[in-house]
Design an enzyme around this catalytic site. Structure first.
Site, PDB file in Angstrom:
ATOM      1  N   SER A 252       0.853  -1.193   0.000  1.00 13.79           N
ATOM      2  CA  SER A 252       0.000   0.000   0.000  1.00 13.79           C
ATOM      3  C   SER A 252       0.883   1.236   0.000  1.00 13.79           C
ATOM      4  CB  SER A 252      -0.891   0.004   1.241  1.00 13.79           C
ATOM      5  OG  SER A 252      -1.560   1.238   1.404  1.00 13.79           O
ATOM      6  N   TYR A 265      -2.734  -0.411  10.341  1.00 12.91           N
ATOM      7  CA  TYR A 265      -2.615  -0.727   8.917  1.00 12.91           C
ATOM      8  C   TYR A 265      -1.256  -0.294   8.380  1.00 12.91           C
ATOM      9  CZ  TYR A 265      -3.878  -0.893   3.945  1.00 12.91           C
ATOM     10  OH  TYR A 265      -3.922  -1.171   2.599  1.00 12.91           O
TER      11      TYR A 265
END
Length: 377
Positions: A252, A265
């Site tokens: 990501s 995250y």
């Protein structure tokens, strides 16, 4: 390394005719030996390395088209194996109809979101794809759709897609998934570690349960998948020193830059890049390249757009976007952060996957696909 029969992966590597190996399926015991089966004598092979050397010696002429590739291999007590090629096995230099032609891939979290987009794109480029997901029914539905669409145009018994139920945070489930791959096709060319989850929240209030849940999927599960699949890929590559396999983590942009009120995250994704670099340094000796792809936000996918659990809803409810009153406000806020003015799409990520696979002189990299939102120095 012996949780599953090792000869099928070795045969995949020894029988490769270009960048990929065929599907290798062990025949049920007791079946009559087919006519024309090529014999592989392993009687004096005492270990896996010896088996790989013998297989490489036996099938060396196939890669130079000195003789036709076999449809069956008789390995004595080790069994009889059916060899299923994608394309014409008599032609080493057959033209490719897609960038992934002949490759067998597996995508974790492949039933929806980025995973589904990647699966569809890989299939469109000639790959055969395992759709690994905890949601078995959704994975089976996608596999059925892809196989039905290909039935009219493709001959042969190798499906385009297989559904595999897997909990990537559970080591026994991951090991069983690898064993199932070996049973169905003998091995794999490309692992796409895509499964990921998110629980947004302030560090002041995020529960340890949510933190551990995110970490178990985004970080620890990546380790588990590489641990077990790298053993399989190494077996395939033993018979041919030029045969490279690929592991790609879908990371990501939050693995390249911190994320406000999203520490679990981002922390897991940062850690994933550390794993990618470390795995790459270790596994290069097995001819395995390991890279990460760091996409920008996939606004159209369920991670963002789910009306109950999506990030737009989560970020609105946690007040992450100052002044936002609606989901549309949150989306507009994030679109404005991207120089190219839109979110990341599945085909953007697929192109990065193809680059990582086709580029033979690169490993351990984190490739941004963010529309310019993240620019590396």
């Amino acid at each position: 390394m012996n949780e599953y029969p090792v000869l099928a992966p070795i045969l995949r590597g020894a029988l490769r005719t270009d960048e990929t190996g065929p599907a290798v399926v062990r025949m049920p015991a007791g079946r009559e030996l087919p006519d024309g089966a090529l014999s592989l004598d392993l009687n004096d092979c005492s270990d896996v390395a010896g088996m790989a050397r013998r297989a490489a010696e036996t099938f060396a002429g196939i890669r130079s088209a000195e003789r036709p590739a076999p449809a069956y291999v008789d390995a004595g007590d080790a069994g009889v194996f059916r060899i299923e090629y994608s394309g014409d096995p008599s032609s080493v230099a057959r033209p490719a109809s897609g960038r992934m032609e002949g490759r067998i891939a597996l995508v974790t979290g492949g039933a929806q979101g980025f995973g589904e987009e990647i699966v569809r794109n890989l299939c469109s480029q000639g790959a055969r794809v395992y759709i690994a997901d905890l949601n078995e029914s959704k994975a089976a539905e996608l596999a059925g759709e892809l196989n039905a669409a290909s039935a009219a145009s493709e001959a042969g018994s190798i499906p385009v897609a297989w559904a595999v139920k897997a909990d990537v945070s559970d080591e026994e489930s991951v090991a069983a998934m690898v064993a199932e791959v070996v049973e169905i096709s003998g091995g794999l060319d490309l692992l796409v570690n895509n499964a990921g989850v998110l629980r947004a929240g302030s560090v002041k209030s995020l529960s340890k349960r949510d933190f551990d849940f995110v970490t178990s999927i985004n970080y620890s599960a990546y380790f588990l998948c590489v641990k077990h699949f790298s053993r399989l890929l190494a077996l395939q590559n033993m018979a041919d020193g030029a045969y490279f396999s690929d592991i790609i983590q879908i990371n990501s942009k939050s693995g390249l830059q911190g994320s406000n009120k999203n520490a679990a995250y981002a922390g897991g994704k940062f850690g994933g890049i550390g794993l990618t670099q470390s795995f790459a340094m270790e596994l290069v000796e097995d001819n395995i390249k390991v890279n990460a792809i760091c996409p920008g936000n996939f606004f159209e996918g369920p991670l963002w757009s789910d009306p109950e659990k999506g990030l737009f809803v989560q970020y609105l409810n946690t007040g992450k976007v100052p002044g936002a009153k609606t989901i549309e406000d949150v989306k507009a806020f994030y679109e404005a952060k991207v120089p190219m003015g839109r979110g990341c799409r599945g085909d953007d990520v697929a192109r990065a996957i193809y680059y990582a696979v086709e580029q033979k002189y690169e490993t351990g990299q984190a490739i941004p696909v963010t529309g310019g939102q993240i620019m590396l120095n």
